[in-house]
Design an enzyme around this catalytic site. Structure first.
Site: not given
Ligand code: URA
Length: 440
Positions: A84, A163, A170, A185, A189
């Site tokens: 990521h 999420d 958010r 978050s 994933k």
């Molecule tokens: N990317 C995400 O998937 N979540 C976040 O909170 C910030 C960046």
């Protein structure tokens, strides 16, 4: 509904006491099932944003979010890996890394996002390839990985749906920039992909969400802690995000830049980052005895065409006609969308490049249509830049240093902001290093 539960959770956070883990799990479940009113969820988010939560609580939140949707399951070898990135300018690593890792024998069920703020998104880039479909169900992801070794799919509501709602709230309540919430978050994933190993590229600098090394370190440590807490072998690499990555910036242009690297050519900066991330994953999964050997394995599949062959297979598996995918791999410029105009911008003095301001370039590109200001905006895939110089290279007065690909006319203001992005000095600066530090 659930008022008592949310009162208890908020009281614990405010009093700096541990949340009851079963309460936290019920809360995440309730969020995923849309059981709570938005203002209650908002209250809980504000509490976390203001007071923070512990590493164990962050891990439990991440686990709950992961389990709120499908979790991919894999048979046999523990060789499922992904990375990521927190988002950069010219950050095209995933496009190269997924097929390169598959060529080295790893399984890569990659979930990716769209452009966020000034940074580009892997999914927007892939959608500039004719026919490429990023909307895969979890079952289609699994089939693609079992068939060819990798896939790149858009995040969707089947994976970590808690999420989706938390992020949307958010976004409108100014609670995005909370390290535990970002951690849960992102990691939930990735964990739902059923990974054995994860590399986190935490960008740091003017064009990153984390501007200072201290902030990047805090996020890296939090994400490594949560991912390891879920049993995933994880390393974070903190990397410089002041200078644009490689030569190509923009959606279709980054596909072009990626194909060049997959052909064994292209930018050494881009290739170096892919080798670093890929090498780390090969080491973490035990496919390579050391990071250096992992780097050599990635380098070999970029040189011998195996990563490029898997890139073609991935495009075909995800909907592109085989003849189009093959032409993309040999003559990418013939297949990808193009801008109406290409304008060359020249250096105003002679000397050594001190810096190229990635943030300034990204902001102009976004205004020219390469990015979005709201999620409903449409991306123009042909817009972006091809850089013809980089930090510490010598440029002469009047020499072209960047090609701007655009449809809209370039205003005087755009040109002057692009010009100002290039800083020239009389001497080279200290050697440029993309990698700042590694967090294990
Ligand atoms: N990317 C995400 O998937 N979540 C976040 O909170 C910030 C960046």
């Amino acid at each position: 509904m659930g008022q008592d539960l949310i009162d208890r959770l908020c009281a614990s956070i405010e009093n700096n006491e541990a949340m009851v883990m079963s309460d936290l799990a019920r809360f995440v479940d309730g969020v995923a099932q849309r059981q709570f009113p938005v203002d209650s969820i908002e209250r809980w988010l504000r509490c976390v944003h203001t007071h923070g939560i512990s590493v164990d609580e962050t891990t439990a939140l991440t686990r709950g979010m992961m389990n709120s949707g499908a979790v991919l399951e894999w048979q046999g070898q523990a060789n499922v890996a992904d990375k990521h990135s927190t988002g950069g300018v010219g950050d095209k690593m995933s496009l190269i890394l997924a097929p390169a890792l598959a060529a080295c024998g790893l399984r890569v069920p990659m979930l990716a996002g769209r452009g966020l703020g000034h940074t580009g998104g892997t999914i927007d880039k892939l959608e500039s390839i004719p026919g490429f479909n990023c909307n895969l169900t979890p079952i289609q992801m699994q089939e693609a990985v079992e068939t060819i070794g990798c896939c790149i799919a858009a995040q969707n509501d089947a994976i970590a749906p808690a999420d989706g709602l938390l992020y949307a709230i958010r976004d409108v309540t100014d609670t995005v920039d909370s390290i535990p919430l970002i951690t849960a978050s992102i990691v939930s994933k990735k964990a739902a992909e059923g990974l054995n190993a994860l590399v986190l590229d935490v960008k740091c600098g003017k064009a990153a969400f984390m501007k200072t090394e201290q902030d990047a370190l805090a996020l890296a440590e939090s994400m490594v802690g949560a991912a390891k807490g879920l049993g995933i072998k994880t390393v974070a690499q903190i990397t410089d995000m002041n200078e644009p990555i490689g030569t190509h910036v923009g959606n279709a242009l980054e596909i072009l830049g990626s194909v060049l690297v997959l052909q064994g050519k292209g930018s050494s900066d881009t290739r170096g980052l892919v080798e670093l991330q890929g090498g780390q994953l090969l080491e973490l999964t035990g496919m390579a005895a050391t990071l250096e050997l992992g780097i050599e394995m990635i380098s070999a599949v970029l040189e011998n065409g195996e990563a490029l062959r898997l890139f073609i297979d991935m495009c075909v598996q995800q909907g592109t006609e085989r003849n189009v995918a093959e032409q993309l791999a040999s003559e990418p410029g013939q297949v990808l969308p193009k801008s109406k105009h290409v304008t060359s911008v020249t250096a105003q003095e002679s000397g050594y490049v001190q810096t190229i301001d990635a943030m300034a370039l990204a902001e102009v590109a976004r205004e020219l249509g390469a990015g979005r200001f709201s999620m409903s905006d449409t991306i123009n895939p042909g817009i972006g830049y091809v850089l013809q110089t980089s930090k510490n290279q010598h440029v002469s007065n009047g020499q072209s240093w960047i090609l701007v690909h655009h449809d809209l006319p370039l205003s005087f203001e755009h040109l002057s902001r692009i010009n100002d992005a290039l800083q020239i000095g009389t001497e080279p600066t200290a050697e440029f290093r993309r990698l700042i530090r590694i967090i294990t």
